[in-house]
Design a protein around this motif. Structure first.
Motif, PDB file in Angstrom:
ATOM      1  N   GLU A   1     -13.723  -5.267  -0.863  1.00 50.92           N
ATOM      2  CA  GLU A   1     -13.415  -6.147  -1.993  1.00 50.92           C
ATOM      3  C   GLU A   1     -14.692  -6.863  -2.413  1.00 50.92           C
TER       4      GLU A   1
ATOM      5  N   LYS B   1       1.350   2.626  -3.486  1.00 52.52           N
ATOM      6  CA  LYS B   1       0.210   3.062  -4.314  1.00 52.52           C
ATOM      7  C   LYS B   1       0.282   4.568  -4.550  1.00 52.52           C
TER       8      LYS B   1
ATOM      9  N   ASP C   1      -4.886  -9.349   7.699  1.00 51.53           N
ATOM     10  CA  ASP C   1      -4.665  -9.360   6.258  1.00 51.53           C
ATOM     11  C   ASP C   1      -4.474  -7.949   5.697  1.00 51.53           C
TER      12      ASP C   1
ATOM     13  N   TYR D   1       0.826  -1.206   0.000  1.00 50.41           N
ATOM     14  CA  TYR D   1       0.000   0.000   0.000  1.00 50.41           C
ATOM     15  C   TYR D   1       0.865   1.264   0.000  1.00 50.41           C
TER      16      TYR D   1
HETATM   17  O1  LIG Z   1      -2.182  -7.951   1.084  1.00 45.66           O
HETATM   18  C1  LIG Z   1      -3.275  -8.149   0.609  1.00 45.66           C
HETATM   19  O2  LIG Z   1      -3.801  -7.197  -0.181  1.00 45.66           O
HETATM   20  C2  LIG Z   1      -4.819  -7.542  -1.111  1.00 45.66           C
HETATM   21  C3  LIG Z   1      -5.400  -6.213  -1.579  1.00 45.66           C
HETATM   22  O3  LIG Z   1      -4.433  -5.523  -2.295  1.00 45.66           O
HETATM   23  P1  LIG Z   1      -4.882  -4.567  -3.470  1.00 45.66           P
HETATM   24  O4  LIG Z   1      -3.633  -3.962  -3.938  1.00 45.66           O
HETATM   25  O5  LIG Z   1      -5.554  -5.430  -4.495  1.00 45.66           O
HETATM   26  O6  LIG Z   1      -5.835  -3.602  -2.888  1.00 45.66           O
HETATM   27  C4  LIG Z   1      -5.869  -8.434  -0.501  1.00 45.66           C
HETATM   28  O7  LIG Z   1      -6.773  -8.875  -1.512  1.00 45.66           O
HETATM   29  C5  LIG Z   1      -5.190  -9.643   0.089  1.00 45.66           C
HETATM   30  O8  LIG Z   1      -6.163 -10.452   0.751  1.00 45.66           O
HETATM   31  C6  LIG Z   1      -4.131  -9.227   1.079  1.00 45.66           C
HETATM   32  O9  LIG Z   1      -3.389 -10.355   1.490  1.00 45.66           O
END
Ligand SMILES: O=C1O[C@H](COP(=O)(O)O)[C@@H](O)[C@H](O)[C@H]1O
Ligand SMILES: NC(=O)C1=CN([C@@H]2O[C@H](COP(=O)(O)OP(=O)(O)OC[C@H]3O[C@@H](n4cnc5c(N)ncnc54)[C@H](OP(=O)(O)O)[C@@H]3O)[C@@H](O)[C@H]2O)C=CC1
Length: 501
Positions: free
Chosen positions: A221, A187, A240, A184
């Motif tokens: 999500e 980003k 997570d 993150y």
């Molecule tokens: O670290 C993780 O992040 C993803 C979400 O990342 P993103 O960049 O797609 O927002 C998450 O889906 C996953 O469960 C988790 O382990």
């Protein structure tokens, strides 16, 4: 370029090259950098894992995950793949490491490299971190070489295991050599927080408890744990994405201005902010998704890879207080969930109510920073409805990247940005040991509570819903004031009555 930057010849070794992260993120990120001309001039990329694979088999695996922005990028793919070779070997015995050392030394000799520079990326389950680290140190770190080690989360399961991991790695690698990745921090919009906050007097002046009434950071999500249930069941949503990703965002959002962009100056301020955070165990909402209302999507417990009576938390909302002068009294809410109605990550900052006085009805300002998808920053403001009307409407000042910036801007993926930082020797967007320790100190009591005997009730929400039903009540309890029904539309296209002056 920073004086710590790696030079023109670098060996990059991806451990766990046969795995999911390597094929979906690590290799594609290396390709993205290669395509932009941002890898060191000459790289030697080696995949390492136990699986028996030929060079060609690894390349084929990676190929289908490479992303091409245009035809020119497609043409570069083969050149990139040819830079990659594969070595098969165990993580816990020297054999494979000797082969690795040989391959790296050969490359260094052929290229007349004065000082060997090596980046090891551990795309491995955490149970193997220490073993791999020890062997790398012993067999692939000759005197005089420069080495960097990227480690993937999770950095432990709780405070104790995280400290153990630090204790195991500390004698092997210095903090300078370790790059703990939290993607993150790579980003684009997360990196923009500094500029938005500290580069705009208009925002920095109101960034405190005198003007801000509540803050939410929300992660949604639109998919469940399908296929990853086995991994997720021991982890849950708090470990997570909340203890790491969302906490990082909260820290960057609330820390004081660092004296410079120097990585240690930034991380010192982050730690200072983190130490003022507290979580009240009574101020938490937890849930688990069930089947979708139409029955087409499975509930969490329908996944064969999870325990039948699992109490795993797939949704959580928690109140965080920041006990310092700037933020005292402002409720912060972190919320995150799987299997919801959409995929979206955003920060929502609500400002205090202006005096009503001259207005019959007036809404609060909100600053929304959308991290993904479609990066945007918009401020909900009150404005007079155009024309002869004297009514107010809630509208927005809008910086949506896709309409403001041309598609020609290359916005790096998080992993591209972070791997590049590592080549440059820039630690600012990586997690420091003390930062990690404070984050586990904060979250471990909460995790013990929600995973213990006296855990609160799990609210079951249908797959595909907006949130668990009680979220609205939870947000109101945490200071969020909802707009009047229909007070805001984006974009405002009809002259509907909103409020009278
Ligand atoms: O670290 C993780 O992040 C993803 C979400 O990342 P993103 O960049 O797609 O927002 C998450 O889906 C996953 O469960 C988790 O382990
Ligand atoms: N996948 C993702 O999207 C994300 C992953 N991560 C983290 O990245 C790391 C790697 O993740 P991911 O690629 O999904 O993991 P995988 O389960 O795919 O493991 C990677 C590789 O490690 C080897 N491996 C797997 N299990 C073991 C074991 N018990 N002992 C020794 N070697 C093993 C396997 O290679 P072989 O058998 O060939 O040696 C496997 O291909 C983890 O720490 C994960 O938490 C972080 C964020 C996102």
């Amino acid at each position: 370029m920073s004086s710590d930057a790696f030079g023109d010849h670098v060996s990059i070794v991806v451990f766990g090259a046969s795995g999911d992260l390597a094929k979906k993120k690590t290799f594609p990120a290396l390709f993205g950098l290669y395509n932009q001309g941002l890898l060191p001039k000459n790289v030697n990329i080696i995949g390492y894992a136990r699986s028996e694979l030929s060079n060609e088999e690894l390349r084929e695996r990676i190929k289908s995950f490479l992303k091409f922005k245009d035809d020119a990028a497609k043409l570069k793919a083969d050149g990139f793949l040819q830079l990659i070779s594969y070595i098969s070997g165990p993580y816990d015995k020297p054999d494979g490491y000797h082969k690795l050392e040989e391959a790296i030394s050969k490359y260094d000799q052929e290229n007349k490299v004065q000082q060997s520079e090596r980046l090891f990326y551990l795309a491995l389950p955490p149970s193997v971190f220490t073993t791999a680290g020890k062997n790398i140190k012993e067999h692939c770190y000759p005197e005089g070489a420069r080495l960097r080690l990227i480690v993937e989360k999770p950095f432990g399961h709780d405070l104790e295991s995280s400290r153990q991991l630090q204790k195991d790695l500390a004698p092997l690698f210095s903090e300078e050599e370790l790059y703990r990745i939290d993607h993150y921090l790579g980003k684009e919009m997360v990196k923009n927080l500094f500029v938005l906050r500290f580069g705009n007097a208009m925002l920095s002046g109101v960034w405190n408890n005198r003007h801000i009434s509540s803050v939410q950071i929300s992660f949604k999500e639109a998919f469940g744990t399908e296929g990853r249930g086995g991994y997720f069941d021991d982890i849950g949503i708090v470990r997570d994405v909340m203890q790491n990703h969302l906490l990082q965002v909260l820290t960057l959002l609330t820390m004081d201005r660092p004296v410079s962009f120097d990585p240690e100056a930034v991380r010192d301020e982050k730690v200072k902010a983190l130490k003022a955070f507290s979580i009240d165990n009574d101020n938490i909402l937890i849930g688990q998704y069930g089947k979708s209302e139409d029955g087409t999507k499975p509930g969490y417990l329908d996944d064969d890879t999870v325990k039948k009576d699992s109490k795993c938390v797939t949704y959580a909302a928690m109140g965080i207080n920041i006990n310092n002068e700037r933020w005292d009294g402002v409720p912060f809410v972190l919320r995150a969930g799987k299997a919801l109605d959409e995929s979206k990550v955003e920060i929502r900052i609500q400002f205090k109510q202006v005096a009503k006085g001259i207005f019959k009805e007036i809404q609060r300002n909100e600053l929304v920073i959308r991290i993904q998808p479609n990066e945007a920053v918009y401020m909900k403001i009150n404005s007079k409805i155009p024309g002869i009307s004297t009514e107010t409407s809630l509208t927005e000042l809008d910086l949506t990247y896709s309409s403001r910036y041309s598609k020609d801007f290359w916005i790096p993926e998080a992993y591209e940005a972070l791997i590049r930082d590592c080549f440059l020797g820039n630690h600012a967007n990586f997690v420091r040991d003390d930062e990690l320790d404070v984050s586990w100190q904060l979250f471990t009591p909460l995790l013990q509570y929600i995973e213990g005997e006296d855990r609160p009730e799990l609210e079951i929400y249908p797959y595909g819903s907006k949130s668990p039903k009680s979220l609205k009540k939870f947000l109101i309890k945490n200071g969020y004031v909802f707009d009047h029904e229909g007070a805001y539309q984006w974009p405002l296209t009809t002259p509907s009555v909103k409020g009278k002056i």
